[in-house]
Enzyme design. Sequence first.
Site, short mmCIF file in Angstrom:
data_model
loop_
_atom_site.label_atom_id
_atom_site.label_comp_id
_atom_site.label_asym_id
_atom_site.label_seq_id
_atom_site.Cartn_x
_atom_site.Cartn_y
_atom_site.Cartn_z
N HIS A 1 0.85 -1.18 0.00
CA HIS A 1 0.00 0.00 0.00
C HIS A 1 0.89 1.24 0.00
CE1 HIS A 1 -3.15 2.82 1.09
NE2 HIS A 1 -3.99 1.89 0.68
N ASP B 1 -7.90 -5.57 0.06
CA ASP B 1 -8.39 -6.43 -1.02
C ASP B 1 -8.00 -7.89 -0.86
OD1 ASP B 1 -9.65 -4.40 -2.54
OD2 ASP B 1 -7.69 -3.69 -3.16
N1 CMC Z 1 4.06 -7.63 -4.67
C1 CMC Z 1 5.40 -7.62 -4.87
N2 CMC Z 1 6.17 -6.53 -4.74
C2 CMC Z 1 5.57 -5.39 -4.40
C3 CMC Z 1 4.19 -5.32 -4.17
C4 CMC Z 1 3.43 -6.50 -4.32
N3 CMC Z 1 2.09 -6.48 -4.14
N4 CMC Z 1 3.85 -4.05 -3.85
C5 CMC Z 1 4.99 -3.35 -3.87
N5 CMC Z 1 6.03 -4.15 -4.21
C6 CMC Z 1 7.45 -3.79 -4.28
C7 CMC Z 1 7.71 -2.85 -5.45
O1 CMC Z 1 7.99 -3.59 -6.61
C8 CMC Z 1 8.89 -2.08 -4.94
O2 CMC Z 1 10.03 -2.90 -5.03
P1 CMC Z 1 11.52 -2.26 -5.26
O3 CMC Z 1 11.78 -1.42 -4.04
O4 CMC Z 1 12.41 -3.44 -5.39
O5 CMC Z 1 11.41 -1.45 -6.51
C9 CMC Z 1 8.61 -1.94 -3.45
O6 CMC Z 1 7.76 -3.03 -3.12
C10 CMC Z 1 7.96 -0.65 -3.02
O7 CMC Z 1 6.76 -0.47 -3.74
P2 CMC Z 1 5.85 0.75 -3.34
O8 CMC Z 1 6.65 2.00 -3.41
O9 CMC Z 1 5.16 0.39 -2.08
O10 CMC Z 1 4.75 0.78 -4.41
P3 CMC Z 1 3.63 1.91 -4.60
O11 CMC Z 1 3.39 2.69 -3.38
O12 CMC Z 1 4.01 2.66 -5.83
O13 CMC Z 1 2.37 1.02 -4.94
C11 CMC Z 1 0.60 -0.48 -4.64
C12 CMC Z 1 1.41 0.65 -4.01
C13 CMC Z 1 -0.61 -0.76 -3.78
C14 CMC Z 1 0.10 -0.02 -6.02
C15 CMC Z 1 1.50 -1.73 -4.77
O14 CMC Z 1 1.88 -2.17 -3.49
C16 CMC Z 1 0.81 -2.85 -5.54
O15 CMC Z 1 0.87 -2.86 -6.76
N6 CMC Z 1 0.14 -3.81 -4.83
C17 CMC Z 1 -0.60 -4.85 -5.50
C18 CMC Z 1 -1.95 -4.31 -5.98
C19 CMC Z 1 -2.92 -4.09 -4.83
O16 CMC Z 1 -3.10 -4.94 -3.98
N7 CMC Z 1 -3.58 -2.91 -4.86
C20 CMC Z 1 -4.60 -2.58 -3.84
C21 CMC Z 1 -4.15 -1.46 -2.98
S1 CMC Z 1 -5.19 -1.24 -1.51
C22 CMC Z 1 -6.75 -0.82 -2.06
C23 CMC Z 1 -6.80 0.34 -2.98
O17 CMC Z 1 -6.19 1.37 -2.77
O18 CMC Z 1 -7.52 0.23 -3.97
#
Ligand code: CMC
Length: 428
Positions: free
Chosen positions: A306, A363
């Site tokens: 998140h 989710d």
């Molecule tokens: N699985 C694997 N790796 C992950 C995941 C995941 N679900 N989420 C983040 N990472 C990794 C990402 O690749 C990054 O790695 P690195 O540092 O090596 O580049 C690191 O963790 C940091 O990512 P982040 O900065 O937390 O990512 P973000 O803030 O840009 O994105 C997110 C947040 C929710 C889009 C992302 O965690 C994700 O894609 N999660 C899966 C989709 C999901 O479950 N979405 C629902 C979110 S909650 C309800 C809502 O808001 O709708």
Amino acid sequence: MSETARLEYGGKSYTLPVVHGTENETAVDISNLRAESGLITLDDGYGNTGSCLSAITYIDGDKGILRYRGYAIEELAEQCSFAECAHLVMFGELPNRGQLDEFRRLLRVHSFIHEDMRHHFEGFPPNAPPMAILSAMINAVGCFQPEVTVVDDDANFLEAAARVMSKVRTIAAYSYKKSRGEPVIYPRADLRYTANFLHMMFSKPYEPFEPDNDIVRALDQIWVLHADHEQNCSTSTVRMVGSSQANLFASVAAGVCALWGPLHGGANQAVIEMLTQIQASGEPVSKFIERVKSKDSKSLLMGFGHRVYRNFDPRAKIIKASCDKVLAKLGIHDPLLDIAKQLEEAALRDEYFISRKLYPNVDFYSGIIMRAIGIPLNMFTVMFAIGRVPGWIANWREVRLNPKARIYRPRQIYVGPTAREYVPISRR
Ligand code: CMC
């Protein structure tokens, strides 16, 4: 004297006001920075940008705290109905008995949609994604409600909010009926918000569906948990659209589109798809986790991570407990729940997820409850949307009631080609 921060650039010093929220979050106010220095700030993806002052929802992502209007999500999830919670989110206070009764009355009287709207549903192909139908139909229904564009006092607003909430639910149920090729089911005047939704989804003209109280409560709670979540992608979209003074229906329709993507509301569907795929392939959970970690596959552990929570998402804890209760009540053993629990356990022990502070989000378990209730997979994100409507309305209202509101209009740093001369097509 009020606190300030100083920025040194180009041999000059600029003084910037420091703003504190009621929970002591601190921000540097840069709204005059460009006028004074020519500088703008750059924050791709808005990860470190406060886009507004808001009194609706507070999140402490490090501590896993979520509150609507000051009330802890745990207490609201336990004690509040969705209608009561929606009133709180939109108007700032828990309604008293009379206010709640009036709000429920308005939800009831506005649950019908104009008969002419039924023809609009017929224009969609049978396999149209319900999120597409929802967004298009919210805009269409707005054409039948021109008075909703005038929202100048609270009584007016209460009615507008009830109209939008109630009609979104009816449209959602109709879009499901459309996808099944079944006749639409009209709302019932004797049922409350959530029970009425289940009735419109699952009743047939020849076979009424009597919603079970525990299931109604579980769905009601899911919607309480989704009611608002401060400046997420869809809510920021609603605020952005509302800031141009677009009407409430148009702004909410835009929010639905923003919610649709798998990184936002679409994640609840993506989680079930991921679990189903793991189940079908027979792949051990450990192997899937390795694949996610390798990054080559571009697979994510859906339902994990998140932008704001760097600790447990408090909603996920509540939903996980409810998941066990609902499945027990329905006597269902869902192998996908077993896989989800194994994935959670494996991820929470794994250095990749620990070091990145990735925890289950809202989710991760919500889809398993919805599946058990009989909600089809392609309706999951629609369910999220119904829950989020109060938050979108509250944020739209906050923008519209702000006497200092300006149209939302971020800046950018241009990195494209510099000026060049037009080349006629014959010379290209
Ligand atoms: N699985 C694997 N790796 C992950 C995941 C995941 N679900 N989420 C983040 N990472 C990794 C990402 O690749 C990054 O790695 P690195 O540092 O090596 O580049 C690191 O963790 C940091 O990512 P982040 O900065 O937390 O990512 P973000 O803030 O840009 O994105 C997110 C947040 C929710 C889009 C992302 O965690 C994700 O894609 N999660 C899966 C989709 C999901 O479950 N979405 C629902 C979110 S909650 C309800 C809502 O808001 O709708």
